[in-house]
Scaffold this active site. Structure first.
Site, PDB file in Angstrom:
ATOM      1  N   GLU A  29       9.253  -7.626  -3.900  1.00 59.12           N
ATOM      2  CA  GLU A  29       9.070  -8.823  -3.059  1.00 59.12           C
ATOM      3  C   GLU A  29      10.037  -8.842  -1.873  1.00 59.12           C
ATOM      4  O   GLU A  29      10.579  -9.876  -1.501  1.00 59.12           O
ATOM      5  CB  GLU A  29       9.164 -10.098  -3.897  1.00 59.12           C
ATOM      6  CG  GLU A  29       8.078 -10.094  -4.966  1.00 59.12           C
ATOM      7  CD  GLU A  29       7.767 -11.449  -5.557  1.00 59.12           C
ATOM      8  OE1 GLU A  29       7.950 -12.458  -4.872  1.00 59.12           O
ATOM      9  OE2 GLU A  29       7.307 -11.465  -6.700  1.00 59.12           O
ATOM     10  N   THR A  58      12.874  -5.838  -0.071  1.00 53.68           N
ATOM     11  CA  THR A  58      14.152  -5.224  -0.441  1.00 53.68           C
ATOM     12  C   THR A  58      15.332  -6.073   0.068  1.00 53.68           C
ATOM     13  O   THR A  58      15.145  -6.981   0.895  1.00 53.68           O
ATOM     14  CB  THR A  58      14.267  -3.818   0.183  1.00 53.68           C
ATOM     15  OG1 THR A  58      14.233  -3.983   1.613  1.00 53.68           O
ATOM     16  CG2 THR A  58      13.135  -2.901  -0.252  1.00 53.68           C
ATOM     17  N   GLY A  67       5.041  -0.806   2.696  1.00 51.18           N
ATOM     18  CA  GLY A  67       5.699  -1.734   1.777  1.00 51.18           C
ATOM     19  C   GLY A  67       6.368  -2.819   2.588  1.00 51.18           C
ATOM     20  O   GLY A  67       5.795  -3.892   2.822  1.00 51.18           O
ATOM     21  N   ILE A  82      31.837  -2.249 -19.699  1.00 49.17           N
ATOM     22  CA  ILE A  82      32.592  -2.932 -20.764  1.00 49.17           C
ATOM     23  C   ILE A  82      32.185  -2.400 -22.142  1.00 49.17           C
ATOM     24  O   ILE A  82      33.011  -2.286 -23.043  1.00 49.17           O
ATOM     25  CB  ILE A  82      32.407  -4.471 -20.644  1.00 49.17           C
ATOM     26  CG1 ILE A  82      33.182  -4.976 -19.421  1.00 49.17           C
ATOM     27  CG2 ILE A  82      32.847  -5.195 -21.917  1.00 49.17           C
ATOM     28  CD1 ILE A  82      32.971  -6.439 -19.071  1.00 49.17           C
ATOM     29  N   GLU A 141       0.858  -1.195   0.000  1.00 53.10           N
ATOM     30  CA  GLU A 141       0.000   0.000   0.000  1.00 53.10           C
ATOM     31  C   GLU A 141       0.892   1.241   0.000  1.00 53.10           C
ATOM     32  O   GLU A 141       2.092   1.137   0.278  1.00 53.10           O
ATOM     33  CB  GLU A 141      -0.896  -0.009   1.246  1.00 53.10           C
ATOM     34  CG  GLU A 141      -1.807  -1.220   1.267  1.00 53.10           C
ATOM     35  CD  GLU A 141      -2.754  -1.231   2.456  1.00 53.10           C
ATOM     36  OE1 GLU A 141      -2.743  -0.268   3.259  1.00 53.10           O
ATOM     37  OE2 GLU A 141      -3.512  -2.196   2.575  1.00 53.10           O
ATOM     38  N   GLU A 156      17.485  -5.167   2.142  1.00 52.67           N
ATOM     39  CA  GLU A 156      17.584  -4.975   3.596  1.00 52.67           C
ATOM     40  C   GLU A 156      16.618  -5.921   4.316  1.00 52.67           C
ATOM     41  O   GLU A 156      16.966  -6.524   5.339  1.00 52.67           O
ATOM     42  CB  GLU A 156      17.274  -3.518   3.970  1.00 52.67           C
ATOM     43  CG  GLU A 156      18.314  -2.505   3.527  1.00 52.67           C
ATOM     44  CD  GLU A 156      18.275  -2.189   2.022  1.00 52.67           C
ATOM     45  OE1 GLU A 156      17.261  -2.495   1.374  1.00 52.67           O
ATOM     46  OE2 GLU A 156      19.271  -1.655   1.501  1.00 52.67           O
ATOM     47  N   TRP A 211       1.725  -0.230  -6.484  1.00 52.70           N
ATOM     48  CA  TRP A 211       2.857  -0.968  -7.057  1.00 52.70           C
ATOM     49  C   TRP A 211       2.458  -2.377  -7.476  1.00 52.70           C
ATOM     50  O   TRP A 211       3.260  -3.300  -7.390  1.00 52.70           O
ATOM     51  CB  TRP A 211       4.025  -1.109  -6.057  1.00 52.70           C
ATOM     52  CG  TRP A 211       4.520   0.143  -5.476  1.00 52.70           C
ATOM     53  CD1 TRP A 211       4.359   0.578  -4.206  1.00 52.70           C
ATOM     54  CD2 TRP A 211       5.289   1.147  -6.155  1.00 52.70           C
ATOM     55  NE1 TRP A 211       4.967   1.794  -4.038  1.00 52.70           N
ATOM     56  CE2 TRP A 211       5.549   2.157  -5.227  1.00 52.70           C
ATOM     57  CE3 TRP A 211       5.771   1.276  -7.455  1.00 52.70           C
ATOM     58  CZ2 TRP A 211       6.267   3.284  -5.553  1.00 52.70           C
ATOM     59  CZ3 TRP A 211       6.489   2.400  -7.776  1.00 52.70           C
ATOM     60  CH2 TRP A 211       6.733   3.380  -6.827  1.00 52.70           C
ATOM     61  N   ILE A 212       1.218  -2.573  -7.865  1.00 58.41           N
ATOM     62  CA  ILE A 212       0.765  -3.939  -8.130  1.00 58.41           C
ATOM     63  C   ILE A 212       1.003  -4.323  -9.595  1.00 58.41           C
ATOM     64  O   ILE A 212       0.514  -3.642 -10.502  1.00 58.41           O
ATOM     65  CB  ILE A 212      -0.730  -4.113  -7.757  1.00 58.41           C
ATOM     66  CG1 ILE A 212      -0.982  -3.632  -6.322  1.00 58.41           C
ATOM     67  CG2 ILE A 212      -1.158  -5.569  -7.953  1.00 58.41           C
ATOM     68  CD1 ILE A 212      -0.113  -4.263  -5.257  1.00 58.41           C
ATOM     69  N   THR A 213       1.747  -5.399  -9.788  1.00 58.74           N
ATOM     70  CA  THR A 213       2.007  -5.919 -11.130  1.00 58.74           C
ATOM     71  C   THR A 213       0.672  -6.397 -11.711  1.00 58.74           C
ATOM     72  O   THR A 213       0.000  -7.227 -11.100  1.00 58.74           O
ATOM     73  CB  THR A 213       3.061  -7.054 -11.046  1.00 58.74           C
ATOM     74  OG1 THR A 213       4.220  -6.523 -10.406  1.00 58.74           O
ATOM     75  CG2 THR A 213       3.426  -7.573 -12.429  1.00 58.74           C
TER      76      THR A 213
HETATM   77  C1  LIG Z   1       7.978  -2.850 -10.350  1.00 53.79           C
HETATM   78  C2  LIG Z   1       7.365  -3.223  -9.038  1.00 53.79           C
HETATM   79  C3  LIG Z   1       6.440  -4.262  -8.991  1.00 53.79           C
HETATM   80  C4  LIG Z   1       5.831  -4.597  -7.768  1.00 53.79           C
HETATM   81  N1  LIG Z   1       4.850  -5.557  -7.757  1.00 53.79           N
HETATM   82  C5  LIG Z   1       4.164  -5.780  -6.595  1.00 53.79           C
HETATM   83  C6  LIG Z   1       3.060  -6.671  -6.586  1.00 53.79           C
HETATM   84  O1  LIG Z   1       2.711  -7.277  -7.613  1.00 53.79           O
HETATM   85  N2  LIG Z   1       2.359  -6.811  -5.432  1.00 53.79           N
HETATM   86  C7  LIG Z   1       2.705  -6.162  -4.279  1.00 53.79           C
HETATM   87  O2  LIG Z   1       2.036  -6.340  -3.266  1.00 53.79           O
HETATM   88  N3  LIG Z   1       3.765  -5.307  -4.260  1.00 53.79           N
HETATM   89  C8  LIG Z   1       4.494  -5.105  -5.392  1.00 53.79           C
HETATM   90  N4  LIG Z   1       5.554  -4.232  -5.393  1.00 53.79           N
HETATM   91  C9  LIG Z   1       5.894  -3.528  -4.155  1.00 53.79           C
HETATM   92  C10 LIG Z   1       7.223  -3.969  -3.560  1.00 53.79           C
HETATM   93  O3  LIG Z   1       7.099  -5.252  -3.016  1.00 53.79           O
HETATM   94  C11 LIG Z   1       7.636  -2.893  -2.538  1.00 53.79           C
HETATM   95  O4  LIG Z   1       8.042  -1.761  -3.292  1.00 53.79           O
HETATM   96  C12 LIG Z   1       8.755  -3.362  -1.647  1.00 53.79           C
HETATM   97  O5  LIG Z   1       8.303  -4.353  -0.761  1.00 53.79           O
HETATM   98  C13 LIG Z   1       9.354  -2.211  -0.818  1.00 53.79           C
HETATM   99  O6  LIG Z   1       8.367  -1.459  -0.203  1.00 53.79           O
HETATM  100  P1  LIG Z   1       8.362   0.148  -0.335  1.00 53.79           P
HETATM  101  O7  LIG Z   1       8.517   0.445  -1.779  1.00 53.79           O
HETATM  102  O8  LIG Z   1       7.172   0.671   0.353  1.00 53.79           O
HETATM  103  O9  LIG Z   1       9.674   0.604   0.389  1.00 53.79           O
HETATM  104  P2  LIG Z   1       9.828   0.915   1.961  1.00 53.79           P
HETATM  105  O10 LIG Z   1       9.300  -0.238   2.753  1.00 53.79           O
HETATM  106  O11 LIG Z   1       9.292   2.266   2.246  1.00 53.79           O
HETATM  107  O12 LIG Z   1      11.400   0.925   2.109  1.00 53.79           O
HETATM  108  C14 LIG Z   1      12.196   2.075   1.781  1.00 53.79           C
HETATM  109  C15 LIG Z   1      13.643   1.774   2.169  1.00 53.79           C
HETATM  110  O13 LIG Z   1      13.724   1.556   3.596  1.00 53.79           O
HETATM  111  C16 LIG Z   1      14.307   0.299   3.836  1.00 53.79           C
HETATM  112  N5  LIG Z   1      13.717  -0.318   5.031  1.00 53.79           N
HETATM  113  C17 LIG Z   1      12.397  -0.425   5.342  1.00 53.79           C
HETATM  114  N6  LIG Z   1      12.250  -1.062   6.512  1.00 53.79           N
HETATM  115  C18 LIG Z   1      13.504  -1.380   6.957  1.00 53.79           C
HETATM  116  C19 LIG Z   1      14.031  -2.037   8.102  1.00 53.79           C
HETATM  117  N7  LIG Z   1      13.232  -2.548   9.054  1.00 53.79           N
HETATM  118  N8  LIG Z   1      15.372  -2.178   8.217  1.00 53.79           N
HETATM  119  C20 LIG Z   1      16.208  -1.694   7.257  1.00 53.79           C
HETATM  120  N9  LIG Z   1      15.763  -1.042   6.143  1.00 53.79           N
HETATM  121  C21 LIG Z   1      14.442  -0.897   6.007  1.00 53.79           C
HETATM  122  C22 LIG Z   1      14.045  -0.539   2.600  1.00 53.79           C
HETATM  123  O14 LIG Z   1      14.942  -1.633   2.478  1.00 53.79           O
HETATM  124  C23 LIG Z   1      14.191   0.503   1.503  1.00 53.79           C
HETATM  125  O15 LIG Z   1      15.553   0.650   1.193  1.00 53.79           O
HETATM  126  C24 LIG Z   1       6.187  -3.906  -6.591  1.00 53.79           C
HETATM  127  C25 LIG Z   1       7.156  -2.881  -6.646  1.00 53.79           C
HETATM  128  C26 LIG Z   1       7.724  -2.530  -7.848  1.00 53.79           C
HETATM  129  C27 LIG Z   1       8.721  -1.394  -7.874  1.00 53.79           C
END
Ligand SMILES: Cc1cc2nc3c(=O)[nH]c(=O)nc-3n(C[C@H](O)[C@H](O)[C@H](O)COP(=O)(O)OP(=O)(O)OC[C@H]3O[C@@H](n4cnc5c(N)ncnc54)[C@H](O)[C@@H]3O)c2cc1C
Length: 380
Positions: A363, A365, A131, A337, A127, A367, A156-158
């Site tokens: 799916e 990050t 994330g 390269i 949402e 981290e 961000w839903i595929t």
């Molecule tokens: C192209 C694409 C396709 C996607 N498809 C889907 C899908 O089909 N269905 C679905 O549900 N989602 C989907 N996503 C969402 C994706 O799973 C999320 O973007 C991802 O889980 C990260 O969440 P966020 O973007 O909210 O980042 P955030 O959670 O806000 O994270 C931001 C940064 O903070 C870091 N961070 C957060 N918490 C911690 C912690 N506890 N410790 C250390 N670092 C932390 C993260 O690693 C990241 O670097 C998709 C995303 C993209 C870009």
């Protein structure tokens, strides 16, 4: 564990190479630039059995296992990461969730349509404000008589716009209660369910990424997957498989970038010799090949465990973390390269470079993978 690809894996790889040369490769840049989600291609992949790879034959799937699934995703991603991502999300998230947690009636209704790509699937967990922190989700489902009413937005839903069916996880209990979320199947055309903004992305541009909006969307109780309160736990299990998908996707992108760089390094001459003869270039190629091989072993290990029905949480997280970071590094080295040519759209490596970055984010990050690996390691 046998490290050699089976005869079936070799046949699948060859089939995808033949198919990809005609039906994917010629269109890759056109789809990328226009952000086209090529629906007819996915129908075609469905005819080849690649949209229901893990689905048993009784539901019109291919009935393959995880090792074959890794071959499918990585071979497609060698041609185009975006197509690989969409095939992965369809197979392991939406279809995988229904396959693992649907009842017989739900499986019979949805799996044959998904496995043949008559229907395209989506899976909504993320949402706008949650994330990595999925337990904090705000999208709610409230029970009213025999129905559930969904309100909220997934982002961000595929296939968020183009899907025919979506699995959606919504809050049915307290915030931060792992038993406070429930999964539902939502069909396209259900009043109150619509696709929202389509994202304009750095890479993976032929894979549609969009919002899903729920505005008093009423669902029959029969659309619930499993029991009330199981949605988050189900999702974590689905993601164990999903992370193997992203590891395979990363592997394919890394191999595609490496193949291009290896060939170019032997063809491109500077100072009257192929640039591959310079140690600075050949050592890069050596590192790339070694890292790809290590990523492949981790990915196959996770796939093998999953195939044998064992818990693969740590190994799937390790494979996803390592392979995705390798994909970014290998694609970066491939651009280097290629020199100036690598920075243009006339050569394939700039796209591998853009596509690869998603693998360290989607799916979970890198981290979050490290959190999972450390937690599992401390459990012993
Ligand atoms: C192209 C694409 C396709 C996607 N498809 C889907 C899908 O089909 N269905 C679905 O549900 N989602 C989907 N996503 C969402 C994706 O799973 C999320 O973007 C991802 O889980 C990260 O969440 P966020 O973007 O909210 O980042 P955030 O959670 O806000 O994270 C931001 C940064 O903070 C870091 N961070 C957060 N918490 C911690 C912690 N506890 N410790 C250390 N670092 C932390 C993260 O690693 C990241 O670097 C998709 C995303 C993209 C870009």
């Amino acid at each position: 564990m046998n490290f050699q690809p089976t005869e079936m894996q070799q046949q699948i790889a060859q089939m995808i190479r033949d198919f990809g040369k005609t039906h994917i490769q010629p269109h890759v840049m056109e789809w990328d630039e226009a952000q086209t989600f090529p629906l007819p291609l996915f129908r075609h992949l469905g005819e080849l059995g690649l949209m229901g790879v893990l689905v048993p034959g009784q539901y019109k799937g291919s009935g393959f296992g995880y090792p074959e699934y890794v071959t499918v995703i990585s071979e497609i991603a060698r041609f185009c990461g975006a197509i690989g991502l969409s095939v992965a999300a369809h197979n392991s998230l939406c279809t995988g969730h229904i396959l693992q947690f649907g009842n017989e009636e739900q499986k019979q209704k949805y799996l044959p349509r998904l496995a043949t790509a008559e229907w395209i699937g989506a899976w909504g967990l993320t949402e706008p404000n949650t994330g990595s922190d999925a337990m904090n989700m705000k999208c709610v489902a409230k029970q009213e008589g025999d129905e559930w009413v969904l309100n909220g937005t997934k982002c961000w839903i595929t296939h968020g716009r183009s899907c025919d069916v979506a699995v959606v996880v919504a809050r049915t209990g307290e915030v931060r209660d792992s038993h406070g979320m429930t999964a539902f199947v939502v069909e396209k055309g259900t009043p109150g369910f619509s696709g929202g903004k389509k994202e304009n992305k750095l890479g993976m541009r032929a894979s549609e990424t969009a919002e899903m909006i729920f505005d008093n969307c009423r669902l029959p109780a029969a659309n619930m997957l499993g029991q009330v309160g199981e949605g988050f736990i189900q999702s974590m299990k689905v993601l164990d498989g999903g992370r193997i998908s992203i590891a395979a996707l990363s592997l394919g992108i890394a191999k595609g970038a490496y193949d291009a760089a290896l060939q170019y390094a032997q063809e491109r001459h500077q100072f009257d010799q192929p640039i591959a003869s310079f140690q600075g270039v050949s050592f890069k190629l050596a590192d790339m090949a070694t890292q790809i091989a290590a990523a492949e072993l981790l990915t196959m290990q996770a796939a093998d465990l999953k195939q044998r029905g064992q818990v693969a949480t740590k190994q799937a997280a390790m494979a996803k973390y390592y392979a995705s970071e390798v994909a970014v590094k290998v694609a970066n080295d491939a651009v280097q390269i290629f020199g100036g040519y690598g920075y243009t759209k006339d050569f394939p490596v700039e796209k591998y470079y853009r596509d690869a970055k998603l693998c360290t984010i989607g799916e979970g990050t890198s981290e979050i993978q490290k959190i999972v690996i450390a937690r599992e390691a401390m459990r012993g």
